[in-house]
Design an enzyme around this catalytic site. Structure first.
Site: not given
Ligand code: HPA
Length: 271
Positions: A60, A112, A246, A82, A84-85, A30, A234, A210-211
């Site tokens: 993306h 990310a 996001h 992903h 989750y998609e 990302s 973050n 998540m990847s």
């Molecule tokens: N958690 C999960 N996936 C993420 C995060 C997070 O805080 N930041 C960017 N992708």
């Protein structure tokens, strides 16, 4: 079905590539896709590649980009799939199998991530030293393709130790501070609850995302060398009092993108 189409698909892609044989594969996470805008000799939209999906995530793009960078033949995924998609885990890792069949020996996975290590700050880069698969699924479940890898692959060293050393050396040479740590993948798309962040830390994670883990498993299984780099975007939920978005993740990736690009270019040069 996907196993059978991979050979056929690679033939089609090879026809487009001519003499170009990719040695290095990069999955751009990302907000980190700019490298593929900067270096692009040939781009194939995912919509034109059977078995590939179009990424549904903002930030993306959806194309496979081929380029020569510093004399090395590189294929980049500008946008990944992903879990989750809603894609099956096999779809998520399909492009990695394609890269392997096209000749890729070294795979650089980027993402990310959120920090669960309180010493990390947004826009830090983190070299992935190991991972925890908290997806509840493994991309190698199902019949094994013995030609590509063994049934019960060892995962002691998913992220090639020599390439970890190389990455640290290059970061040092370029004056880029880089953290090191364990990446834990959960399915998303929710960010963690504060309790889950605490659990991730107790389990030994430094960053959550998540990847990456499915792709890393397939690459290791298939005998590729693997480098993983997270852009810390973050602090994970509960580490400070703020809520997550996001937009914040994309913003932090944007702040980090120049040093990220320099590091990747440095690695490519040294490989
Ligand atoms: N958690 C999960 N996936 C993420 C995060 C997070 O805080 N930041 C960017 N992708």
């Amino acid at each position: 079905m996907l196993q059978k189409t991979v050979d056929f698909l690679c033939e089609e892609i090879r026809d487009k590539l001519g003499d170009f044989k990719p040695q290095i594969g990069i999955v751009l996470g990302s907000g980190l896709g700019e490298l593929a805008d900067e270096y692009c000799d040939l781009a194939i939209p995912y919509s034109e590649i059977p078995g590939f999906e179009t990424s549904t995530v903002s930030g993306h793009k959806s194309r496979l980009v081929f380029a020569q960078i510093d004399g090395k033949n590189v294929v980049m995924m500008q946008g990944r799939f992903h879990y989750y998609e809603g894609h099956s885990i096999h779809k998520v890792v399909y492009p990695i199998k394609v890269m392997k069949k096209l000749g890729v020996e070294t795979l650089i996975l980027t993402n990310a991530a959120g920090a669960v290590n309180p010493a990390f700050s947004p826009s830090d880069l983190m070299l992935i030293t190991d991972h925890i698969n908290n997806l509840g699924v493994n991309p190698l479940i199902g019949p094994n393709d013995d030609e590509m890898g063994e049934r019960f692959p060892d995962m002691s060293e998913v992220y090639t130790p020599e390439l970890q050393e190389l990455t640290l050396k290059i970061a040092d040479k370029l004056g880029i501070d880089i953290q090191e740590g364990v990446y834990m993948a959960s399915t998303g798309p929710t960010y963690e609850t504060p309790a889950e962040t605490k659990l991730a830390r107790i389990l030994g994670a430094d960053a959550v995302g998540m990847s990456t883990v499915p792709e890393a498993i397939i690459a290791r299984w298939a005998g590729m060398n693997v480098i993983g780099i997270s852009c810390i975007c973050n602090s994970a939920a509960g580490i400070n009092a703020r809520t997550l978005s996001h937009e914040e993740v994309i913003h932090a990736a944007n702040v980090a993108k120049d040093k990220f690009k320099s590091l990747i270019k440095g690695i490519i040069k040294a490989l």
